[in-house]
Design an enzyme around this catalytic site. Structure first.
Site, PDB file in Angstrom:
ATOM      1  N   CYS A 139      18.721  30.923  32.675  1.00 35.64           N
ATOM      2  CA  CYS A 139      18.563  31.551  31.357  1.00 35.64           C
ATOM      3  C   CYS A 139      17.106  31.406  30.906  1.00 35.64           C
ATOM      4  O   CYS A 139      16.557  30.301  30.935  1.00 35.64           O
ATOM      5  CB  CYS A 139      19.483  30.880  30.337  1.00 35.64           C
ATOM      6  SG  CYS A 139      19.164  31.393  28.647  1.00 35.64           S
ATOM      7  N   LYS A 195      10.692   3.413   3.320  1.00 34.98           N
ATOM      8  CA  LYS A 195      10.683   4.874   3.255  1.00 34.98           C
ATOM      9  C   LYS A 195      11.425   5.343   2.009  1.00 34.98           C
ATOM     10  O   LYS A 195      12.539   4.891   1.741  1.00 34.98           O
ATOM     11  CB  LYS A 195      11.370   5.470   4.493  1.00 34.98           C
ATOM     12  CG  LYS A 195      10.619   5.225   5.797  1.00 34.98           C
ATOM     13  CD  LYS A 195       9.350   6.018   5.880  1.00 34.98           C
ATOM     14  CE  LYS A 195       9.300   7.182   6.755  1.00 34.98           C
ATOM     15  NZ  LYS A 195       9.654   7.407   8.006  1.00 34.98           N
ATOM     16  N   CYS A 200      25.053  27.341  27.102  1.00 32.97           N
ATOM     17  CA  CYS A 200      24.812  28.394  28.063  1.00 32.97           C
ATOM     18  C   CYS A 200      24.621  27.661  29.388  1.00 32.97           C
ATOM     19  O   CYS A 200      23.747  26.807  29.500  1.00 32.97           O
ATOM     20  CB  CYS A 200      23.552  29.162  27.692  1.00 32.97           C
ATOM     21  SG  CYS A 200      22.956  30.202  29.026  1.00 32.97           S
ATOM     22  N   TYR A 232      -8.460   7.432   4.307  1.00 30.42           N
ATOM     23  CA  TYR A 232      -8.314   6.170   3.603  1.00 30.42           C
ATOM     24  C   TYR A 232      -8.280   5.060   4.644  1.00 30.42           C
ATOM     25  O   TYR A 232      -7.460   5.096   5.570  1.00 30.42           O
ATOM     26  CB  TYR A 232      -7.015   6.149   2.790  1.00 30.42           C
ATOM     27  CG  TYR A 232      -7.094   7.015   1.560  1.00 30.42           C
ATOM     28  CD1 TYR A 232      -7.639   6.523   0.388  1.00 30.42           C
ATOM     29  CD2 TYR A 232      -6.639   8.331   1.586  1.00 30.42           C
ATOM     30  CE1 TYR A 232      -7.734   7.315  -0.747  1.00 30.42           C
ATOM     31  CE2 TYR A 232      -6.716   9.126   0.456  1.00 30.42           C
ATOM     32  CZ  TYR A 232      -7.271   8.622  -0.707  1.00 30.42           C
ATOM     33  OH  TYR A 232      -7.355   9.396  -1.816  1.00 30.42           O
ATOM     34  N   GLU A 286       0.850  -1.195   0.000  1.00 32.63           N
ATOM     35  CA  GLU A 286       0.000   0.000   0.000  1.00 32.63           C
ATOM     36  C   GLU A 286       0.876   1.231   0.000  1.00 32.63           C
ATOM     37  O   GLU A 286       2.037   1.152   0.400  1.00 32.63           O
ATOM     38  CB  GLU A 286      -0.835   0.048   1.297  1.00 32.63           C
ATOM     39  CG  GLU A 286      -1.917  -0.979   1.388  1.00 32.63           C
ATOM     40  CD  GLU A 286      -2.527  -1.017   2.792  1.00 32.63           C
ATOM     41  OE1 GLU A 286      -2.348  -0.083   3.589  1.00 32.63           O
ATOM     42  OE2 GLU A 286      -3.180  -2.023   3.082  1.00 32.63           O
ATOM     43  N   CYS A 333      20.632  35.349  27.157  1.00 39.49           N
ATOM     44  CA  CYS A 333      20.896  35.947  28.467  1.00 39.49           C
ATOM     45  C   CYS A 333      22.295  36.537  28.548  1.00 39.49           C
ATOM     46  O   CYS A 333      22.692  37.083  29.575  1.00 39.49           O
ATOM     47  CB  CYS A 333      20.706  34.909  29.572  1.00 39.49           C
ATOM     48  SG  CYS A 333      22.034  33.696  29.626  1.00 39.49           S
ATOM     49  N   ASP A 337       1.045  10.162   3.981  1.00 42.74           N
ATOM     50  CA  ASP A 337       1.660  11.004   5.002  1.00 42.74           C
ATOM     51  C   ASP A 337       0.598  11.770   5.778  1.00 42.74           C
ATOM     52  O   ASP A 337       0.423  12.972   5.604  1.00 42.74           O
ATOM     53  CB  ASP A 337       2.679  11.933   4.354  1.00 42.74           C
ATOM     54  CG  ASP A 337       3.710  12.401   5.362  1.00 42.74           C
ATOM     55  OD1 ASP A 337       3.684  11.903   6.503  1.00 42.74           O
ATOM     56  OD2 ASP A 337       4.530  13.267   5.017  1.00 42.74           O
ATOM     57  N   LYS A 345       2.305   4.562   1.561  1.00 48.17           N
ATOM     58  CA  LYS A 345       2.416   5.081   2.925  1.00 48.17           C
ATOM     59  C   LYS A 345       1.971   6.537   2.871  1.00 48.17           C
ATOM     60  O   LYS A 345       2.702   7.408   2.403  1.00 48.17           O
ATOM     61  CB  LYS A 345       3.840   4.949   3.449  1.00 48.17           C
ATOM     62  CG  LYS A 345       3.944   5.340   4.911  1.00 48.17           C
ATOM     63  CD  LYS A 345       5.253   4.887   5.493  1.00 48.17           C
ATOM     64  CE  LYS A 345       5.296   5.010   6.999  1.00 48.17           C
ATOM     65  NZ  LYS A 345       4.840   6.282   7.551  1.00 48.17           N
ATOM     66  N   CYS A 376      25.595  33.793  25.290  1.00 44.43           N
ATOM     67  CA  CYS A 376      24.255  33.271  24.996  1.00 44.43           C
ATOM     68  C   CYS A 376      23.423  34.336  24.290  1.00 44.43           C
ATOM     69  O   CYS A 376      23.331  35.467  24.773  1.00 44.43           O
ATOM     70  CB  CYS A 376      23.575  32.853  26.305  1.00 44.43           C
ATOM     71  SG  CYS A 376      21.844  32.422  26.090  1.00 44.43           S
TER      72      CYS A 376
HETATM   73  S1  IVH Z   1      -0.657   0.381   8.890  1.00 42.50           S
HETATM   74  C1  IVH Z   1       0.524  -1.365  12.872  1.00 42.50           C
HETATM   75  N1  IVH Z   1      -0.893   1.415   6.458  1.00 42.50           N
HETATM   76  O1  IVH Z   1       2.375   5.140   9.059  1.00 42.50           O
HETATM   77  C2  IVH Z   1       0.379  -0.840  11.499  1.00 42.50           C
HETATM   78  N2  IVH Z   1      -0.022   2.764   8.210  1.00 42.50           N
HETATM   79  O2  IVH Z   1       4.907   4.625  10.369  1.00 42.50           O
HETATM   80  C3  IVH Z   1       0.448   0.635  11.355  1.00 42.50           C
HETATM   81  N3  IVH Z   1       0.548   5.021   7.553  1.00 42.50           N
HETATM   82  O3  IVH Z   1       1.085   5.138  12.316  1.00 42.50           O
HETATM   83  C4  IVH Z   1      -0.517   1.207  10.439  1.00 42.50           C
HETATM   84  N4  IVH Z   1      -0.044   4.825   5.436  1.00 42.50           N
HETATM   85  O4  IVH Z   1      -0.133   6.576  10.560  1.00 42.50           O
HETATM   86  C5  IVH Z   1      -0.509   1.609   7.751  1.00 42.50           C
HETATM   87  N5  IVH Z   1      -1.131   2.226   4.301  1.00 42.50           N
HETATM   88  C6  IVH Z   1      -0.783   2.414   5.572  1.00 42.50           C
HETATM   89  C7  IVH Z   1      -0.273   3.652   6.025  1.00 42.50           C
HETATM   90  C8  IVH Z   1       0.103   3.773   7.363  1.00 42.50           C
HETATM   91  C9  IVH Z   1       0.454   5.636   6.373  1.00 42.50           C
HETATM   92  C10 IVH Z   1       1.087   5.622   8.792  1.00 42.50           C
HETATM   93  C11 IVH Z   1       0.277   5.341  10.053  1.00 42.50           C
HETATM   94  C12 IVH Z   1       1.263   4.697  10.996  1.00 42.50           C
HETATM   95  C13 IVH Z   1       2.573   5.140  10.435  1.00 42.50           C
HETATM   96  C14 IVH Z   1       3.687   4.182  10.827  1.00 42.50           C
END
Ligand code: IVH
Length: 722
Positions: free
Chosen positions: A444, A326, A439, A236, A116, A424, A120, A118, A421
């Site tokens: 401070c 990532k 400092c 989602y 899936e 201060c 943000d 990820k 600093c």
């Molecule tokens: S699964 C235990 N699916 O990423 C499993 N998380 O780095 C955790 N996130 O806290 C959730 N897209 O906020 C899952 N397709 C996806 C996601 C996803 C983004 C976020 C989520 C989680 C964080 C972990």
């Protein structure tokens, strides 16, 4: 037909119709009628409901924006912790994860993964409960919070159009869902909505949100459902639970059921049979990244089978059966305009690069950390240079190199570190063996401000409402109207990566106290009175009461949080937790010798010495006593450890046949042993599995006894033979 329509049937069919069109519009991205046609039906429904208030129900499409939460958000425990994910940054790490999964499962089983995007955003739990006529009704929406306890943000969640307020019996049947269940998913603010929100903030004289995730986090915790409705958050869905357990036998089925039930499920998801296919999916997602209307920072890979997920279980804060790949940080070249110096909580002076604004991965970056004088020397950077700036996910932007070529000439101005600093003006000190300038003035004002912020922050005492603006006020600074606009906006700003603060902070810092400070130490938080709060601008009865209630509530925070709040150098979340579990009380910790401290797992001589130093300092002890008198929690559940392996140090290497490395470590530690990362003469045993590398050679050279898994299990059972 005209004669047959009673108000009741008309209301009913209008609701059904509006729900259907909302679904087409917000979930399917495929509207079937014009906005005007939609509005006309909505207005007709509103009129009918106004005429027949007895027919109004909370799941009506007219009821998305309801009343404000009166007393802030209630804390709610999760049915099962909302965990985070372990990360992989390249194919090698991903393949290693795949190997670990395959090793942990019987070799006869098929392994399938779901890939899936990820997203943000931030995760959210939606609770549905039995509604009328066999339907399920949205009952509660809860933020992740600290993973165990979240905040009930239902009034805001209801305004998110892609979240169904109710699901009909027919839909539940089609999706084979019960009437009560829990859905988890990601809330995000699409790029366009983010840009619009920031334009508005700037127009109102507010600092822009740092990125869409922070904006979404701030929005979901806003106390004005109206504002949330305007901001167009989206959700989602990706998990389906009942009583904290995954409901369906596979993740693929879960996503399909969620879609059938009417939730928005990201279409860029795919079930695959091998890690090679996962890697292919990642390449596709990477190429897609810049074309999506929202930000993604990687790919999440989940083991498909629920039964297999159960067998793999969790380690600490993350499941073993899922991983986040990532994407590498995104970067850009920009000019270094100047350097500002900031005094932090521990007195550390941080040089902050002031950059010509540059757009990187959805965010305008104007500042970046330069860490310390050594880093400046390492980069060889001067003011006027062009620099490569990178930012990855929620990481503070950083300068990775100086760019020199025909179009990017060198800058000429040396960066000069101050010798006093910036706040201060006391002389700065560089301790032996340290790179940072500090400092050391304990009073401070910059340090106190940061200490208070740290103490009240979510990960520490979690005192909501005691954010940047209120702290500035408590310290006697005047705060401009725009800054203090609302506690929620302040929260959004506080969610910005720390270290590099939003514009607001700079303004606050530049202000001199204009009235007497109400607090001079973190302990003073516990003697603030309502009368005092009421003297502050923009604080009325209600706000004052809720701040005091939050302060009161924080007294019950666990000992590890209190320890973290003391701001002892080198004591982060993990160390604080280890100390609390090991010693079981503040008093035992105060009495602990350096040697006893070193015996705690993960605590080395340096940390032991700072902890010891901290508790020998009179001022610190006085602070501790004041916190005790205020009624803070000074005890914790002591970890009960076995003693079979007491005094023995182990090193793990290679892959064991059945135990994962974490389980082996847990077993050793709970039997009183210690696990270290490297072999030395002090190592008592090396536990070696398949593909053990150089550690095995070293152990052999040093005559360290070597165990296989069976040997370790035997040792755990009966202890070392004398
Ligand atoms: S699964 C235990 N699916 O990423 C499993 N998380 O780095 C955790 N996130 O806290 C959730 N897209 O906020 C899952 N397709 C996806 C996601 C996803 C983004 C976020 C989520 C989680 C964080 C972990």
């Amino acid at each position: 037909m005209a004669a047959a329509a009673t108000p009741e049937t008309e209301i009913h069919s209008l609701r059904e119709e509006l729900r259907h069109h909302e679904h087409l519009y917000y979930v399917e991205d495929a509207p079937a009628i014009s906005d005007a046609e939609y509005d006309a039906r909505m207005n007709r429904l509103k009129a009918l409901e106004a005429e027949h208030p007895e027919l109004l129900t909370p799941d009506s499409p007219t009821q998305r924006v309801g009343g404000k939460p009166k007393d802030g958000f209630l804390k709610t425990p999760h049915s099962r912790p909302m965990l985070s994910l372990d990360n992989a940054y390249n194919d090698v790490e991903l393949r290693a994860w795949d190997e670990r999964i395959r090793t942990a499962l019987p070799s006869t089983e098929t392994v399938r993964y779901v890939c899936e995007l990820k997203l943000d955003g931030l995760s959210l739990a939606l609770h549905y409960a039995v509604g009328p006529k066999g339907s399920a009704q949205l009952e509660r929406g809860v933020t992740r919070g600290d993973g165990t306890i979240g905040e009930d943000v239902t009034s805001n969640v209801r305004t998110i159009r892609s979240i169904p307020l109710s699901i009909s019996a027919e839909k539940l049947k089609a999706a084979q869902l019960p009437q009560s269940f829990e859905v988890r998913g990601e809330v995000l603010l699409p790029q366009a909505a983010f840009l619009k929100m920031n334009e508005e903030r700037v127009a109102q004289g507010l600092a822009p949100a740092v990125n869409p995730r922070n904006a979404a986090a701030g929005t979901i915790r806003t106390l004005e459902p109206n504002i949330v409705a305007q901001r167009r958050l989206d959700l989602y869905a990706y998990f389906l639970l009942q009583d904290g357990a995954t409901l369906l036998p596979s993740h693929t089925l879960t996503l399909a059921a969620l879609r059938t039930a009417g939730f928005r499920v990201n279409t860029h998801a795919s079930t695959v049979n091998s890690i090679n296919e996962v890697i292919d999916f990642i390449a596709v997602a990477d190429a897609l990244r810049d074309t999506l209307p929202y930000e993604i920072d990687g790919v999440v890979i989940k083991l498909d089978s629920t039964a297999q997920q159960r067998r793999l279980g969790f380690t600490g804060k993350a499941p073993r059966w899922a991983i986040a790949y990532k994407f590498p940080a995104r970067g850009a070249v920009t000019e270094l305009l100047g350097v500002a110096f900031q005094t932090g909580r521990t007195g550390k002076i941080t040089p902050v690069a002031q950059l010509a604004p540059v757009f990187i991965g959805g965010t305008t970056v104007t500042r970046a950390t330069l860490h310390n004088p050594d880093e400046i020397a390492r980069l060889g950077v001067k003011i006027g240079d062009f620099v490569q700036v990178e930012r990855g996910g929620d990481v503070i932007p950083k300068i990775v190199s100086v760019v020199v070529n025909a179009t990017h000439p060198r800058g000429m101005t040396e960066i000069v570190f101050p010798d006093s600093c910036p706040r201060c003006e006391s002389a700065l000190v560089r301790e032996e063996g340290e790179v940072d300038l500090r400092c050391v003035n304990a009073s401070c004002p910059a340090r106190l401000e940061e200490e208070l912020r740290h103490f009240a922050s979510r990960k520490v005492m979690n005192i909501e409402g005691l954010g940047e603006v209120l702290i500035a006020q408590l310290l006697g600074h005047t705060v401009s109207g725009a800054e203090a606009s609302s506690v929620a906006e302040e929260e959004a700003a506080a969610l910005a990566p720390s270290g590099i603060s939003p514009e607001e902070k700079e303004e606050t810092e530049a202000q001199l106290p204009t009235r007497a400070a109400l607090v001079h130490s973190v302990a003073d938080i516990y003697s603030i009175t309502k009368e005092q709060l009421l003297t502050l601008e923009r604080i009325g009865e209600k706000t004052a009461d809720s701040i005091l209630a939050e302060i009161e509530r924080s007294k019950a925070a666990s000992l590890n949080r209190v320890l973290l709040g003391l701001g002892i150098r080198h004591v982060g979340e993990r160390t604080a937790q280890a100390l609390a579990e090991e010693f079981g009380s503040m008093d035992a910790l105060i009495a602990a010798s350096e040697e006893e401290l070193t015996r705690v797992n993960d605590i080395g001589p340096k940390v032991a010495a700072t902890v010891r130093d901290f508790f020998t300092n009179e001022k610190n002890l006085a602070l501790v006593e004041r916190l005790r008198a205020a009624g803070l929690n000074f005890t914790a559940e002591k970890r009960v450890r076995g003693t079979v392996l007491e005094g023995l140090t182990f090193v793990l290497t290679g892959t064991l046949p059945t135990l994962t490395r974490d389980t082996a470590k847990e077993k050793i530690e709970s039997a009183g042993g210690k696990v270290s990362g490297s072999i030395s003469k002090k190592t008592n045993y090396l536990v070696a599995g398949e593909e053990a590398g150089s550690k095995l050679d070293k152990a052999t050279a040093l005559n360290v006894p070597i165990l296989d898994e069976a040997g370790l299990l035997e040792l755990l059972e009966s202890g070392p033979s004398q």
